[in-house]
Design a protein around this motif. Structure first.
Motif, PDB file in Angstrom:
ATOM      1  N   GLU A  95      37.562  48.418  25.829  1.00 32.63           N
ATOM      2  CA  GLU A  95      37.487  49.438  26.876  1.00 32.63           C
ATOM      3  C   GLU A  95      36.686  48.914  28.071  1.00 32.63           C
ATOM      4  N   GLU A  96      35.552  48.275  27.793  1.00 34.96           N
ATOM      5  CA  GLU A  96      34.746  47.732  28.893  1.00 34.96           C
ATOM      6  C   GLU A  96      35.516  46.629  29.616  1.00 34.96           C
ATOM      7  N   LYS A  97      36.192  45.779  28.863  1.00 34.73           N
ATOM      8  CA  LYS A  97      36.980  44.701  29.473  1.00 34.73           C
ATOM      9  C   LYS A  97      38.025  45.281  30.414  1.00 34.73           C
ATOM     10  N   ASP A  98      38.729  46.327  29.963  1.00 35.46           N
ATOM     11  CA  ASP A  98      39.740  46.968  30.804  1.00 35.46           C
ATOM     12  C   ASP A  98      39.108  47.551  32.066  1.00 35.46           C
TER      13      ASP A  98
ATOM     14  N   ILE B  55      36.509  38.035  33.732  1.00 39.01           N
ATOM     15  CA  ILE B  55      37.403  37.938  34.898  1.00 39.01           C
ATOM     16  C   ILE B  55      38.072  36.568  34.965  1.00 39.01           C
ATOM     17  N   ASP B  56      37.304  35.489  34.747  1.00 43.04           N
ATOM     18  CA  ASP B  56      37.862  34.129  34.799  1.00 43.04           C
ATOM     19  C   ASP B  56      38.955  33.941  33.750  1.00 43.04           C
ATOM     20  N   ALA B  57      38.716  34.488  32.546  1.00 46.43           N
ATOM     21  CA  ALA B  57      39.717  34.367  31.481  1.00 46.43           C
ATOM     22  C   ALA B  57      40.994  35.124  31.852  1.00 46.43           C
ATOM     23  N   ALA B  58      40.831  36.291  32.474  1.00 39.89           N
ATOM     24  CA  ALA B  58      42.005  37.083  32.874  1.00 39.89           C
ATOM     25  C   ALA B  58      42.771  36.403  34.000  1.00 39.89           C
ATOM     26  N   ILE B  59      42.054  35.756  34.928  1.00 38.82           N
ATOM     27  CA  ILE B  59      42.716  35.021  36.006  1.00 38.82           C
ATOM     28  C   ILE B  59      43.495  33.841  35.427  1.00 38.82           C
ATOM     29  N   GLU B  60      42.867  33.136  34.488  1.00 40.91           N
ATOM     30  CA  GLU B  60      43.510  31.985  33.855  1.00 40.91           C
ATOM     31  C   GLU B  60      44.775  32.397  33.109  1.00 40.91           C
ATOM     32  N   ALA B  61      44.726  33.579  32.497  1.00 36.11           N
ATOM     33  CA  ALA B  61      45.884  34.071  31.745  1.00 36.11           C
ATOM     34  C   ALA B  61      46.877  34.798  32.645  1.00 36.11           C
ATOM     35  N   GLU B  62      46.599  34.808  33.945  1.00 31.81           N
ATOM     36  CA  GLU B  62      47.445  35.468  34.945  1.00 31.81           C
ATOM     37  C   GLU B  62      47.598  36.970  34.689  1.00 31.81           C
ATOM     38  N   GLU B  63      46.544  37.561  34.135  1.00 33.89           N
ATOM     39  CA  GLU B  63      46.539  39.004  33.935  1.00 33.89           C
ATOM     40  C   GLU B  63      46.134  39.728  35.218  1.00 33.89           C
ATOM     41  N   VAL B  64      45.350  39.037  36.045  1.00 31.51           N
ATOM     42  CA  VAL B  64      44.917  39.589  37.339  1.00 31.51           C
ATOM     43  C   VAL B  64      45.016  38.485  38.386  1.00 31.51           C
ATOM     44  N   PRO B  65      45.176  38.862  39.657  1.00 37.36           N
ATOM     45  CA  PRO B  65      45.260  37.837  40.706  1.00 37.36           C
ATOM     46  C   PRO B  65      43.894  37.224  41.005  1.00 37.36           C
TER      47      PRO B  65
ATOM     48  N   VAL C 180      31.753  50.013  37.004  1.00 34.90           N
ATOM     49  CA  VAL C 180      31.714  49.858  35.542  1.00 34.90           C
ATOM     50  C   VAL C 180      30.467  50.517  34.964  1.00 34.90           C
ATOM     51  N   MET C 181      30.650  51.340  33.964  1.00 35.87           N
ATOM     52  CA  MET C 181      29.539  52.056  33.339  1.00 35.87           C
ATOM     53  C   MET C 181      28.505  51.099  32.747  1.00 35.87           C
ATOM     54  N   LEU C 182      27.236  51.481  32.881  1.00 36.41           N
ATOM     55  CA  LEU C 182      26.114  50.784  32.242  1.00 36.41           C
ATOM     56  C   LEU C 182      25.992  49.326  32.662  1.00 36.41           C
ATOM     57  N   SER C 183      26.626  48.945  33.768  1.00 40.41           N
ATOM     58  CA  SER C 183      26.576  47.539  34.187  1.00 40.41           C
ATOM     59  C   SER C 183      25.242  47.233  34.866  1.00 40.41           C
ATOM     60  N   ASN C 184      24.791  45.995  34.691  1.00 38.52           N
ATOM     61  CA  ASN C 184      23.524  45.546  35.249  1.00 38.52           C
ATOM     62  C   ASN C 184      23.705  44.125  35.765  1.00 38.52           C
ATOM     63  N   VAL C 185      23.519  43.947  37.063  1.00 36.93           N
ATOM     64  CA  VAL C 185      23.733  42.631  37.675  1.00 36.93           C
ATOM     65  C   VAL C 185      22.874  41.558  37.005  1.00 36.93           C
ATOM     66  N   LEU C 186      21.641  41.915  36.674  1.00 39.27           N
ATOM     67  CA  LEU C 186      20.708  40.931  36.119  1.00 39.27           C
ATOM     68  C   LEU C 186      21.061  40.530  34.690  1.00 39.27           C
ATOM     69  N   GLU C 187      21.799  41.381  33.995  1.00 37.52           N
ATOM     70  CA  GLU C 187      22.105  41.105  32.588  1.00 37.52           C
ATOM     71  C   GLU C 187      23.572  40.749  32.345  1.00 37.52           C
ATOM     72  N   ASP C 188      24.465  41.272  33.190  1.00 40.22           N
ATOM     73  CA  ASP C 188      25.890  41.199  32.868  1.00 40.22           C
ATOM     74  C   ASP C 188      26.711  40.227  33.713  1.00 40.22           C
ATOM     75  N   ASP C 189      26.117  39.593  34.705  1.00 40.22           N
ATOM     76  CA  ASP C 189      26.921  38.805  35.642  1.00 40.22           C
ATOM     77  C   ASP C 189      27.709  37.693  34.954  1.00 40.22           C
ATOM     78  N   THR C 190      27.038  36.907  34.128  1.00 43.05           N
ATOM     79  CA  THR C 190      27.721  35.809  33.438  1.00 43.05           C
ATOM     80  C   THR C 190      28.832  36.338  32.545  1.00 43.05           C
ATOM     81  N   ARG C 191      28.542  37.390  31.809  1.00 48.23           N
ATOM     82  CA  ARG C 191      29.522  37.978  30.887  1.00 48.23           C
ATOM     83  C   ARG C 191      30.715  38.548  31.639  1.00 48.23           C
ATOM     84  N   PHE C 192      30.474  39.262  32.735  1.00 50.06           N
ATOM     85  CA  PHE C 192      31.565  39.840  33.519  1.00 50.06           C
ATOM     86  C   PHE C 192      32.457  38.745  34.098  1.00 50.06           C
ATOM     87  N   ARG C 193      31.831  37.682  34.598  1.00 53.59           N
ATOM     88  CA  ARG C 193      32.612  36.602  35.205  1.00 53.59           C
ATOM     89  C   ARG C 193      33.447  35.861  34.151  1.00 53.59           C
ATOM     90  N   GLU C 194      32.950  35.774  32.945  1.00 57.32           N
ATOM     91  CA  GLU C 194      33.735  35.148  31.868  1.00 57.32           C
ATOM     92  C   GLU C 194      34.993  35.977  31.592  1.00 57.32           C
TER      93      GLU C 194
END
Length: 218
Positions: A49-52, A88-98, A72-86
């Motif tokens: 759900e969070e990934k979506d 997004i990067d995986a979805a871009i690589e899989a061509e799920e998002v532009p 995004v609910m409960l998101s924290n720039v200081l804690e979640d940036d690396t995780r969020f980018r992983e």
């Protein structure tokens, strides 16, 4: 209201002694609590759900990470940036998002500004907690935070926000003519009237009618 009192009266305050404040406190007493939020966070973070939600926000804001964190609910720039980018990067690589330029070409300066703003907000929250005397409890360095402490913190935040809104309303009133102009002692009388907290609805309507009359005369 009917279930609690048997009354269908539309009046907010009546002779039955019904209190809306107490009514809503009772309704949400167990619905929203610190423990409930922690339990939800444990299930939500790293879930599908969070990934979506991350990817939906990424597409909605076309790669603008400020928009992602605001959405995004409960998101924290200081804690979640690396995780969020992983994610997004995986979805871009899989061509799920532009691959949006706002994301792929974001400057280091922009990222640092976001982190700086997040640190400032965290510092302000800590300072407020210290003022309220609940810093150690919030940070886990003391006893478990009591309901009284939680309510005191909430009350302080509400009061601070109300003060900010009232200040803004005063400025708008002065700008658009709600405060009488000049005349001998005019500003002082106007300021005194605005500071007066206890006026009846009838008095308020009379003041409002007087203002409308003055505008028509102009």
């Amino acid at each position: 209201r009917y279930d609690e009192t048997g009354s269908t009266s539309e009046a907010v305050v009546d002779s039955e002694g019904f209190s809306w404040s107490e009514f809503y406190q009772e309704q949400y007493r167990d619905a929203i609590s610190e423990e409930a939020i922690k339990q939800f966070a444990a299930k939500y973070k790293d879930s599908d759900e969070e990934k979506d939600d991350i990817l939906a926000a990424y597409e909605e804001f076309e790669g603008d990470m400020d928009g992602v964190y605001e959405s995004v609910m409960l998101s924290n720039v200081l804690e979640d940036d690396t995780r969020f980018r992983e994610v997004i990067d995986a979805a871009i690589e899989a061509e799920e998002v532009p691959r949006f330029d706002a994301y792929a070409k974001e400057t280091k300066k922009s990222k640092n500004a976001r982190v700086k703003a997040a640190k400032k907000e965290a510092q302000e929250a800590d300072e407020l907690a210290k003022e309220l005397g609940v810093y150690d409890k919030l940070r886990g360095g003391g006893k478990k935070k009591s309901q009284k402490d939680s309510e005191a913190g909430l009350a302080a935040l509400i009061q601070r926000n109300q003060a900010s809104r009232m200040s803004a309303l005063d400025k708008l009133a002065e700008k658009y003519g709600a405060v009488p102009k000049a005349g001998k002692g005019g500003k002082k009388r106007a300021a005194k009237e605005l500071e007066e907290p206890d006026i009846s609805e009838k008095q308020f309507q009379a003041i409002q009618a007087g203002m409308k009359t003055k505008k028509k005369r102009k």
